[in-house]
Design an enzyme around this catalytic site. Sequence first.
Site, PDB file in Angstrom:
ATOM      1  CB  CYS A 111     -10.628   0.432  31.380  1.00 22.01           C
ATOM      2  SG  CYS A 111      -9.538   1.519  32.049  1.00 22.01           S
ATOM      3  CG  HIS A 139      -4.038  -3.612  21.976  1.00 15.61           C
ATOM      4  ND1 HIS A 139      -5.067  -3.893  22.663  1.00 15.61           N
ATOM      5  CD2 HIS A 139      -3.662  -5.065  23.081  1.00 15.61           C
ATOM      6  CE1 HIS A 139      -4.612  -3.588  23.950  1.00 15.61           C
ATOM      7  NE2 HIS A 139      -4.296  -4.347  24.451  1.00 15.61           N
ATOM      8  CD  GLU A 141      -5.523   1.447  25.615  1.00  9.17           C
ATOM      9  OE1 GLU A 141      -5.022   2.046  25.530  1.00  9.17           O
ATOM     10  OE2 GLU A 141      -5.077   0.158  26.059  1.00  9.17           O
ATOM     11  CB  CYS A 209      -3.127   2.762  33.187  1.00  9.32           C
ATOM     12  SG  CYS A 209      -2.487   1.826  33.458  1.00  9.32           S
ATOM     13  CB  SER A 237      -1.851  -9.438  29.120  1.00  7.85           C
ATOM     14  OG  SER A 237      -1.813  -8.797  29.775  1.00  7.85           O
ATOM     15  CB  SER A 238      -0.542  -4.842  26.299  1.00 10.62           C
ATOM     16  OG  SER A 238       0.586  -3.650  25.449  1.00 10.62           O
ATOM     17  CG  ASN A 239      -0.928  -5.213  32.301  1.00  6.95           C
ATOM     18  OD1 ASN A 239      -0.210  -5.589  32.985  1.00  6.95           O
ATOM     19  ND2 ASN A 239      -2.067  -5.683  31.031  1.00  6.95           N
TER      20      ASN A 239
END
Length: 339
Positions: A111, A139, A141, A209, A237-239
């Site tokens: 991303c 994680h 990222e 984000c 999925s963190s978000n």
Amino acid sequence: MGNPSTGENPEDDGARRILLAGPRSFCAGVERAIEIVERALRSHTSPVYVRKQIVHNAYVVEDLANKGAVFVEELEEVPDGATVVFSAHGVSPAVREEANNRGLDVIDGTCPLVTKVHAKARRFAARGDTVVLIGHAGHEEVEGTLGEAPDSIVLVDTLDDVRNLDLPDPERVSYLTQTTLAVDETAAAVDALRQKFPMLHEQSSDDICYATTNRQNALNAIIEEADLVLVVGSTNSSNSVRLVELSRRQGTPAHLIDRAADIRPEWLEGVRTVGLTAGASAPPALVTEVVEAFAALGPVSVEEREITRETTHFGLPVVRGAAAAKSANAGSTGEGART
């Protein structure tokens, strides 16, 4: 979804109310990453490998695997010279170097907003700062960002981690955040950093984000009216997980579900109004599936609550190497973003 009809009818007419938070589901970075894999599959006759899950959603990964994508955990599982796609969460320089050394044909699905965080990490470290990265250990990222300057970046996850920091030069400290954190909890961590390190170098813009922020704000707009919140998204999925935590912190029961079939009847007992949203990596079709599952049980009224309209779009990466000629007709564009 089992047989959740034991829930009480919410209105005089017997209809259960569903409040749809908007924005929800796919963000621009997720759409871009999925399209990258789909185009690669269409333009390659040889296998297309994907390092890690392209996005953190079980349905998406299964769908792409059924179309031919081969998902691997590490590059050692990819044959020399093969095509590999890096996931939306990004990779460390060490992974890129390994891919280059083995002659892999890399298509980067990172991303662009994650790429910006990586660039900041390099810049802050190069000017001599200790970089405090607020994020969740393990994680993908976070692992990628840490790899940009491993000797200069310190990871913190909790307020206690911040309070226990002992840095070599308290006057040369910067911070970064994982892009998918809870806005309120991250703000508290940054405030704690400011208190501990008064000379903390401030950022010109936040790392969380726009999609993560928008989905949290959209959920905030319906939490008080909801008896129950359902978040469509996978457990990694963190978000998506942050949305569940947000609702629970405000006192509204919430559950994370991959599909409508995951809804348990006991969750709906006494529930008159259901708040429904989805993490940024969850397909919109799965939200529709949940609404249809409720409708199959009896009358429902569905209300859309959209707080903003997302118009961000990220261009596709330029495909080089063996993939370039094959994908030229697929309409690849230079990487970029527009809103």
